[in-house]
Structures are given as C-alpha cells and as structure tokens.
Design a protein around this motif. Structure first.
Motif, PDB file in Angstrom:
ATOM      1  N   LYS A   1       0.938  -1.267   0.063  1.00 50.49           N
ATOM      2  CA  LYS A   1      -0.025   0.165   0.161  1.00 50.49           C
ATOM      3  C   LYS A   1       0.857   1.304  -0.260  1.00 50.49           C
ATOM      4  O   LYS A   1       0.582   2.160  -0.879  1.00 50.49           O
ATOM      5  N   LYS A   2       1.823   1.173   0.791  1.00 47.99           N
ATOM      6  CA  LYS A   2       2.709   2.563   0.776  1.00 47.99           C
ATOM      7  C   LYS A   2       3.589   2.772  -0.089  1.00 47.99           C
ATOM      8  O   LYS A   2       3.863   4.031  -0.545  1.00 47.99           O
ATOM      9  N   PHE A   3       4.073   1.762  -0.981  1.00 49.40           N
ATOM     10  CA  PHE A   3       4.962   2.074  -2.063  1.00 49.40           C
ATOM     11  C   PHE A   3       4.333   2.754  -3.143  1.00 49.40           C
ATOM     12  O   PHE A   3       4.791   3.983  -3.637  1.00 49.40           O
ATOM     13  N   PRO A   4       3.195   2.139  -3.474  1.00 50.20           N
ATOM     14  CA  PRO A   4       2.354   3.170  -4.495  1.00 50.20           C
ATOM     15  C   PRO A   4       1.847   4.634  -4.038  1.00 50.20           C
ATOM     16  O   PRO A   4       1.971   5.180  -4.920  1.00 50.20           O
ATOM     17  N   ALA A   5       1.652   4.714  -2.838  1.00 57.35           N
ATOM     18  CA  ALA A   5       1.248   5.679  -2.246  1.00 57.35           C
ATOM     19  C   ALA A   5       2.424   6.813  -2.441  1.00 57.35           C
ATOM     20  O   ALA A   5       2.159   8.160  -2.560  1.00 57.35           O
ATOM     21  N   MET A   6       3.581   6.072  -2.091  1.00 58.61           N
ATOM     22  CA  MET A   6       4.889   7.013  -2.333  1.00 58.61           C
ATOM     23  C   MET A   6       5.045   7.634  -3.567  1.00 58.61           C
ATOM     24  O   MET A   6       5.300   8.847  -4.033  1.00 58.61           O
ATOM     25  N   ILE A   7       4.752   6.721  -4.571  1.00 61.14           N
ATOM     26  CA  ILE A   7       5.139   7.274  -5.855  1.00 61.14           C
ATOM     27  C   ILE A   7       3.773   8.225  -6.412  1.00 61.14           C
ATOM     28  O   ILE A   7       4.128   9.434  -7.088  1.00 61.14           O
ATOM     29  N   GLY A   8       2.600   7.981  -5.759  1.00 61.20           N
ATOM     30  CA  GLY A   8       1.705   9.182  -6.160  1.00 61.20           C
ATOM     31  C   GLY A   8       1.975  10.435  -5.435  1.00 61.20           C
ATOM     32  O   GLY A   8       1.794  11.284  -6.112  1.00 61.20           O
ATOM     33  N   ALA A   9       2.501  10.316  -4.155  1.00 63.33           N
ATOM     34  CA  ALA A   9       2.768  11.572  -3.645  1.00 63.33           C
ATOM     35  C   ALA A   9       3.962  12.457  -4.470  1.00 63.33           C
ATOM     36  O   ALA A   9       4.001  13.673  -4.607  1.00 63.33           O
ATOM     37  N   LEU A  10       4.884  11.524  -4.869  1.00 65.54           N
ATOM     38  CA  LEU A  10       5.996  12.264  -5.851  1.00 65.54           C
ATOM     39  C   LEU A  10       5.596  12.918  -6.844  1.00 65.54           C
ATOM     40  O   LEU A  10       5.876  13.774  -7.366  1.00 65.54           O
TER      41      LEU A  10
END
Length: 159
Positions: A17-26
């Motif tokens: 969950k967190k890895f895709p969210a990190m890319i989304g935030a970038l």
C-alpha cells in the motif's frame, strides 16, 4: 536552474500500500518521474520485513536542500518513523546534477541492490554509459490512480 535527481525508494511496512502511495505523492509534487522496476529485497540489517525498492529520476527547480526537505515531508506523511526496522517510506537522493553526463550507477550508488535499477533509469534518459543488465525481476503493483508499475522502467506524468 533545474536539477536532475536520481532517488532511491523503499518501503517495508505495509509496502503493498505504502510504496504506490509514495509514487503517487511524488507525482503530486513533481510533474513527471522515470521509475525503474520495483524489486523485492531482504532487509540489509538482517531482520525485519522485506523491502520493495526502486530508483526514480526527475527534474526539479528545487535546490538539493529543498528537494530533500520535500522528500522527508512525503516520508513523514506516509508514516515514516525513525529509528525503526519498519519503514513506510524511504526517499534518498542518490545523485543530483545541474548538467548530467553519461555515467553508470556503480560510480555513484553505494547500495548494490539499487545499481541495476538506477542504470535502467539512466538508460531510458540516454545517460547510461554501459550496457544495462541484471535487473532483478519486478513486482507489479497499482498506483492510487490505477496505473500499473513495477515490471519495467516507466515514464509517469502527473495526472
């Protein structure tokens, strides 16, 4: 002035969950990124959950100091706690150039697990001065907007 950044990305806490969210935030903070395959690696400290890791490159007018501050803000918003063997989001600057020239990752990336991924991104940018090989098998996942990442080096633009 614009800088070319190469960043290492990692997550081992709720990483699916967190890895895709990190890319989304970038992508919310920067117009576009080049993202390597997302690979699963074991913890370098010998314990703790496995990591999802990738390398990304992007351009920004932010100074290295401002850029690092933005990366740490994203980590914090995603739940990064220091120190801990659990890492919701880790974003580290691997390189920063104002005028990039062809190179290869072994010259500037200390972490061996990031080197093939960094070379794959540099290759897509026309900046890799050696043949790219040995990229570990990627792990496919979906970004918050549904786009798939993980298996290949991809160019992502903000929605």
């Amino acid at each position: 002035m614009k800088y070319r950044y190469v960043i290492g990305l990692g997550s081992n806490y709720e990483a699916e969950k967190k890895f895709p969210a990190m890319i989304g935030a970038l992508l919310e903070s920067f117009e576009e990124i080049w993202l390597s395959p997302v690979c699963k690696t074991t913890s370098t400290v010998g314990y703790g959950p496995d990591y999802f890791n990738a390398v990304a490159s992007l351009t920004s007018a932010l100074s290295p100091r401002e850029f690092r501050k933005e990366c740490k803000r994203i980590e914090y918003e995603l739940g990064r706690v220091r120190p801990s063997v659990y890492c919701a989001a880790d974003i580290d600057i691997l390189a920063c150039w104002d005028q990039p020239e062809p190179t290869y990752a072994q010259l500037f990336v200390e972490e061996s697990y990031y080197q093939p991924q960094a070379d794959s991104v540099l290759d897509q940018l026309g900046l890799c001065s050696k043949q790219v090989s040995d990229i570990p098998e990627g792990v496919q996942m979906a970004l918050p907007d549904g786009r798939l990442i993980g298996l290949d080096t991809v160019h992502l633009q903000a929605a």
